[in-house]
Enzyme design. Structure first.
Site, PDB file in Angstrom:
ATOM      1  N   PRO A   2       0.836  -1.208   0.000  1.00  0.00           N
ATOM      2  CA  PRO A   2       0.000   0.000   0.000  1.00  0.00           C
ATOM      3  C   PRO A   2       0.869   1.256   0.000  1.00  0.00           C
ATOM      4  O   PRO A   2       1.871   1.309   0.703  1.00  0.00           O
ATOM      5  CB  PRO A   2      -0.772  -0.108   1.321  1.00  0.00           C
ATOM      6  N   GLU A   3       0.494   2.241  -0.805  1.00  0.00           N
ATOM      7  CA  GLU A   3       1.223   3.512  -0.803  1.00  0.00           C
ATOM      8  C   GLU A   3       0.492   4.489   0.118  1.00  0.00           C
ATOM      9  O   GLU A   3      -0.546   4.163   0.688  1.00  0.00           O
ATOM     10  CB  GLU A   3       1.355   4.029  -2.236  1.00  0.00           C
ATOM     11  N   LYS A  52       3.221   6.149   5.185  1.00  0.00           N
ATOM     12  CA  LYS A  52       2.578   4.843   5.308  1.00  0.00           C
ATOM     13  C   LYS A  52       2.251   4.498   6.760  1.00  0.00           C
ATOM     14  O   LYS A  52       1.809   3.385   7.054  1.00  0.00           O
ATOM     15  CB  LYS A  52       3.480   3.772   4.681  1.00  0.00           C
ATOM     16  N   ARG A 278      12.643  -2.703  -5.254  1.00  0.00           N
ATOM     17  CA  ARG A 278      11.418  -2.873  -6.033  1.00  0.00           C
ATOM     18  C   ARG A 278      11.735  -2.652  -7.504  1.00  0.00           C
ATOM     19  O   ARG A 278      12.676  -1.936  -7.851  1.00  0.00           O
ATOM     20  CB  ARG A 278      10.338  -1.876  -5.586  1.00  0.00           C
TER      21      ARG A 278
END
Ligand SMILES: [Zn+2]
Length: 290
Positions: A2-3, A52, A278
């Site tokens: 989740p961002e 976050k 990532r």
């Protein structure tokens, strides 16, 4: 993962469902039983997000700090039947449950779920870079950290102590939108470039909150902004539950997860490489700016 927009949307849902009155707090899975006991029955004051990190304030200066991590999910759903049963069935490993007469919030699989003091909240927030979704954010703080660094800009955008809330999708897409070379060291990035990236995130990320999905394609951004302006976005925001990703707009990006496909601007092949753990996606031909 989740961002930041996910966390902000979650804070909004929690405030809407629970703020202002006592909340039943439990840990059906048992792992958070001690923390839940400290909060059970207290009134929930407000929920907010910084990057976050989620911060939920309860009375008696007790705060709940949650970080969803890679796989965490926090659903906030209306209770379907209030009369038939006091118990709401537990599905899966629920670390934390918030419950009142009308709503149930279930947290599963977080990296962090802890009861913390106001001082600890300050400490956590002091470690985080500015968050484009917070009105008090200072983009110059991030710029100073970027200009001091020899690390590539694509890595710095993911560093939560530089910039809070931006994850992999926004990183890839915003660098492409401004044609920035993702491998440029931070210290070579022009301040005007940073300002343009920041202003873009300030416009884009609230759309992520409103619709529960990352929107970065020009046509979709235009449509989304129009729906925010005419008020029709609020119905979609209310429908976002956290139980699943938003799907109001077709899931479509400039280059995110489009490895090997042609760049939508120049036709050159979209490339990918691991940066900051990532997959970074970029166009080697379009993205030359610094
Ligand atoms: Zn291109």
């Amino acid at each position: 993962m989740p961002e930041g927009h996910t966390t902000h949307a979650l804070a909004g849902r929690l405030s809407h469902a629970f703020a202002g009155s006592p909340v039943g707090v439990s840990s059906p899975q048992g792992k958070f039983a001690g923390g839940a006991a400290l909060l059970d029955g207290l009134a929930l004051v407000d929920a907010s997000a910084w990057g976050k990190h989620l911060f939920v304030e309860f009375e008696r200066e007790r705060w709940l700090n949650v970080h969803l991590g890679l796989i965490g999910k926090f659903s906030v759903l209306p209770r379907l039947s209030r009369r038939s049963s006091r118990q709401v069935p537990v599905v899966g490993q629920v670390r934390l449950r918030l419950l009142n007469a009308n709503w149930v919030g279930d947290l599963r699989g977080p990296t962090v779920c802890a009861v913390v003091s106001p001082e600890k909240v300050d400490q956590i927030q002091a470690r985080l870079g500015p968050d484009p979704l917070r009105p008090d954010a200072d983009p110059d703080l991030a710029l100073r950290r970027i200009l001091r660094s020899a690390r590539p800009i694509a890595e710095l955008l993911m560093d939560q102590s530089v910039l809070a809330g931006v994850g992999n999708v926004y990183r890839c897409e915003v660098l492409f939108r401004h044609r920035v070379d993702p491998f440029r060291p931070g210290r070579e990035i022009r301040p005007t470039t940073w300002r343009a990236i920041w202003d873009d995130l300030v416009e884009l990320m609230p759309l992520g909150v409103a619709f529960g999905q990352v929107l970065t394609m020009d046509d979709q951004v235009d449509d989304a902004l129009a729906e925010v302006a005419d008020g029709s976005a609020s119905a979609h925001t209310a429908a976002v539950t956290g139980a699943r990703p938003g799907d109001h707009f077709e899931r479509r990006f400039n280059l995110y997860k489009r490895t090997g496909e042609p760049c939508r601007v120049c036709g050159s092949t979209v490339r990918t490489q691991l940066v900051a753990g990532r997959n970074l996606f970029w166009c080697g031909r379009c993205q030359r700016r610094r």
